[in-house]
Write a protein that holds these residues in place. Sequence first.
Motif, PDB file in Angstrom:
ATOM      1  N   ALA A 186       0.837  -1.209   0.000  1.00 38.81           N
ATOM      2  CA  ALA A 186       0.000   0.000   0.000  1.00 38.81           C
ATOM      3  C   ALA A 186       0.869   1.256   0.000  1.00 38.81           C
ATOM      4  CB  ALA A 186      -0.920  -0.003   1.220  1.00 38.81           C
ATOM      5  N   HIS A 187       1.933   1.222   0.762  1.00 40.27           N
ATOM      6  CA  HIS A 187       2.847   2.358   0.855  1.00 40.27           C
ATOM      7  C   HIS A 187       3.499   2.635  -0.496  1.00 40.27           C
ATOM      8  CE1 HIS A 187       5.636   4.975   3.208  1.00 40.27           C
ATOM      9  NE2 HIS A 187       6.455   4.689   2.216  1.00 40.27           N
ATOM     10  N   VAL A 188       3.986   1.573  -1.151  1.00 43.36           N
ATOM     11  CA  VAL A 188       4.653   1.728  -2.447  1.00 43.36           C
ATOM     12  C   VAL A 188       3.657   2.162  -3.523  1.00 43.36           C
ATOM     13  CG1 VAL A 188       5.858   0.479  -4.296  1.00 43.36           C
ATOM     14  CG2 VAL A 188       6.520   0.129  -1.908  1.00 43.36           C
ATOM     15  N   ALA A 189       2.476   1.560  -3.515  1.00 45.44           N
ATOM     16  CA  ALA A 189       1.469   1.884  -4.531  1.00 45.44           C
ATOM     17  C   ALA A 189       1.109   3.366  -4.515  1.00 45.44           C
ATOM     18  CB  ALA A 189       0.217   1.038  -4.323  1.00 45.44           C
ATOM     19  N   ALA A 190       1.118   3.975  -3.338  1.00 44.60           N
ATOM     20  CA  ALA A 190       0.757   5.383  -3.215  1.00 44.60           C
ATOM     21  C   ALA A 190       1.859   6.314  -3.695  1.00 44.60           C
ATOM     22  CB  ALA A 190       0.419   5.711  -1.765  1.00 44.60           C
ATOM     23  N   ARG A 194       3.259   7.131 -11.784  1.00 43.19           N
ATOM     24  CA  ARG A 194       1.939   6.924 -12.354  1.00 43.19           C
ATOM     25  C   ARG A 194       2.034   6.775 -13.870  1.00 43.19           C
ATOM     26  NH1 ARG A 194       1.665  11.407  -9.253  1.00 43.19           N
ATOM     27  NH2 ARG A 194       1.576  12.723 -11.128  1.00 43.19           N
ATOM     28  N   GLY A 195       1.345   5.781 -14.383  1.00 44.89           N
ATOM     29  CA  GLY A 195       1.298   5.606 -15.833  1.00 44.89           C
ATOM     30  C   GLY A 195       2.533   4.897 -16.363  1.00 44.89           C
ATOM     31  N   ALA A 196       2.332   3.761 -17.005  1.00 40.78           N
ATOM     32  CA  ALA A 196       3.452   2.996 -17.550  1.00 40.78           C
ATOM     33  C   ALA A 196       4.081   3.737 -18.723  1.00 40.78           C
ATOM     34  CB  ALA A 196       2.977   1.617 -18.000  1.00 40.78           C
ATOM     35  N   VAL A 197       5.413   3.745 -18.755  1.00 40.30           N
ATOM     36  CA  VAL A 197       6.155   4.379 -19.840  1.00 40.30           C
ATOM     37  C   VAL A 197       7.103   3.344 -20.419  1.00 40.30           C
ATOM     38  CG1 VAL A 197       7.719   6.246 -20.484  1.00 40.30           C
ATOM     39  CG2 VAL A 197       6.019   6.620 -18.691  1.00 40.30           C
ATOM     40  N   SER A 198       7.019   3.113 -21.717  1.00 41.83           N
ATOM     41  CA  SER A 198       7.865   2.115 -22.356  1.00 41.83           C
ATOM     42  C   SER A 198       9.290   2.637 -22.486  1.00 41.83           C
ATOM     43  CB  SER A 198       7.320   1.780 -23.748  1.00 41.83           C
ATOM     44  OG  SER A 198       7.527   2.876 -24.630  1.00 41.83           O
ATOM     45  N   PRO A 199      10.271   1.729 -22.635  1.00 32.80           N
ATOM     46  CA  PRO A 199      11.653   2.170 -22.871  1.00 32.80           C
ATOM     47  C   PRO A 199      11.768   3.101 -24.081  1.00 32.80           C
ATOM     48  CG  PRO A 199      11.623  -0.155 -22.320  1.00 32.80           C
ATOM     49  CD  PRO A 199      10.192   0.260 -22.487  1.00 32.80           C
ATOM     50  N   ALA A 200      10.987   2.826 -25.130  1.00 33.55           N
ATOM     51  CA  ALA A 200      11.040   3.671 -26.329  1.00 33.55           C
ATOM     52  C   ALA A 200      10.554   5.087 -26.011  1.00 33.55           C
ATOM     53  CB  ALA A 200      10.184   3.068 -27.442  1.00 33.55           C
ATOM     54  N   GLN A 201       9.470   5.196 -25.226  1.00 34.52           N
ATOM     55  CA  GLN A 201       8.974   6.505 -24.829  1.00 34.52           C
ATOM     56  C   GLN A 201       9.986   7.241 -23.958  1.00 34.52           C
ATOM     57  OE1 GLN A 201       5.276   4.855 -23.154  1.00 34.52           O
ATOM     58  NE2 GLN A 201       4.131   6.285 -24.450  1.00 34.52           N
ATOM     59  N   THR A 202      10.635   6.486 -23.072  1.00 35.06           N
ATOM     60  CA  THR A 202      11.654   7.083 -22.212  1.00 35.06           C
ATOM     61  C   THR A 202      12.807   7.619 -23.029  1.00 35.06           C
ATOM     62  OG1 THR A 202      11.077   5.543 -20.427  1.00 35.06           O
ATOM     63  CG2 THR A 202      13.188   6.684 -20.253  1.00 35.06           C
ATOM     64  N   ASP A 298       2.772  10.117 -15.866  1.00 33.43           N
ATOM     65  CA  ASP A 298       1.814  10.542 -16.892  1.00 33.43           C
ATOM     66  C   ASP A 298       2.505  11.123 -18.123  1.00 33.43           C
ATOM     67  OD1 ASP A 298      -0.286   9.789 -15.193  1.00 33.43           O
ATOM     68  OD2 ASP A 298      -0.254  11.740 -14.199  1.00 33.43           O
ATOM     69  N   GLY A 299       3.619  10.497 -18.512  1.00 36.12           N
ATOM     70  CA  GLY A 299       4.286  10.842 -19.761  1.00 36.12           C
ATOM     71  C   GLY A 299       5.241  12.017 -19.722  1.00 36.12           C
ATOM     72  N   ARG A 300       5.430  12.645 -18.556  1.00 40.12           N
ATOM     73  CA  ARG A 300       6.359  13.764 -18.459  1.00 40.12           C
ATOM     74  C   ARG A 300       7.388  13.491 -17.357  1.00 40.12           C
ATOM     75  NH1 ARG A 300       2.911  19.317 -18.720  1.00 40.12           N
ATOM     76  NH2 ARG A 300       4.771  20.116 -19.757  1.00 40.12           N
ATOM     77  N   ILE A 301       8.535  14.145 -17.472  1.00 40.26           N
ATOM     78  CA  ILE A 301       9.592  13.954 -16.478  1.00 40.26           C
ATOM     79  C   ILE A 301       9.194  14.659 -15.188  1.00 40.26           C
ATOM     80  CG2 ILE A 301      11.990  14.440 -15.881  1.00 40.26           C
ATOM     81  CD1 ILE A 301      12.665  14.254 -18.861  1.00 40.26           C
ATOM     82  N   SER A 302       9.029  13.871 -14.128  1.00 39.15           N
ATOM     83  CA  SER A 302       8.631  14.441 -12.836  1.00 39.15           C
ATOM     84  C   SER A 302       9.768  14.398 -11.819  1.00 39.15           C
ATOM     85  CB  SER A 302       7.420  13.688 -12.269  1.00 39.15           C
ATOM     86  OG  SER A 302       7.743  12.314 -12.090  1.00 39.15           O
ATOM     87  N   GLY A 303      10.823  13.662 -12.142  1.00 38.93           N
ATOM     88  CA  GLY A 303      11.968  13.577 -11.237  1.00 38.93           C
ATOM     89  C   GLY A 303      13.261  13.488 -12.014  1.00 38.93           C
TER      90      GLY A 303
END
Length: 324
Positions: A186-190, A194-202, A298-303
């Motif tokens: 539960a801790h990790v899930a939170a 968010r949102g799966a990103v493929s290696p190609a998208q990365t 969600d498809g954008r760099i957040s970190g």
Amino acid sequence: MTPLKAYEGELPVTTERGGREQGEAERSGTGRADPATEAFVTHRNLLFTVAYELLGSAADAEDVLQETWLRWAGVDLAAVRDRRAYLVRITTRQALSRLRTLGRRKESYVGPWLPEPLLTAPDVAEDVELADSVSMAMMLVMETLTPTERAVFVLREVFDLDYDEIAEAVGKSPAAVRQTAHRARAHVAARRPRGAVSPAQTRHALDAFQRAVETGDLQGLLDILAPDVVLVGDGGGVKQAILRPVTGADKVARLLIGGLVKQAAEVTMAAAEVNGRPALLMRLDGELDTVMAVRFDDGRISGLYAVRNPEKLTGMRRERALHR
């Protein structure tokens, strides 16, 4: 039995690609190692992966493997039903013990602490669950767990050990382990991306990120960064780095572009597989200076996680074969 020394020369060792180099056992003409050595070598990459996921430090993971070997060498194999599970149990116990020492080191660490990046073999990215679990973003999420929660989560969710085996490893009852596993999930899930990103998208996003930074394209950088993106730098007091995380797309973008412009003639950037995911390597005058890993939401760099501490860049010298 010969003590394990750096896993090279005295024993068959697993190479970075997962193959085997033959050590003293074969050179002596026997053609194979003794059963204890053979079992250890067979599961060495698995044991390193367990230790690294628990510690976030390649150097400490190697020390744990040394300690695991010394204990394994004295075990009566006839009494061992499942050698893989037994070895994982020893490794987990040694890693949990070392976590206490690592915790004290973190308390006196200069600036933010980030896990040691690893240059990983291409096949790591092919195992989606493994790549996710060793990604810099997930390693940081696991840093927020207690040592026992982290061990239970890793052994259950990543390595699929049953609750009885995990209970043996962490010294808890199976019922307590089930409760800990539920709490850790539960801790990790939170907190996980968010949102799966493929290696190609990365890779596509990193290419756009690299172009924007190299050309000073502020708007192009803002387009790929999440509004609440966080930049964390780890210099360990050895290399100059931001001492506190920087939050916000505009602040992060201006800091990155401004910092690179000052060193434009000396800095080069190139992509590499780091912790099972595409990342950027920044070299200064040809020498590795910074490993930049990213988190996507969600498809954008957040970190953005910039590791500069030279002591943490030793894991980038050769590819690591991680296994479950």
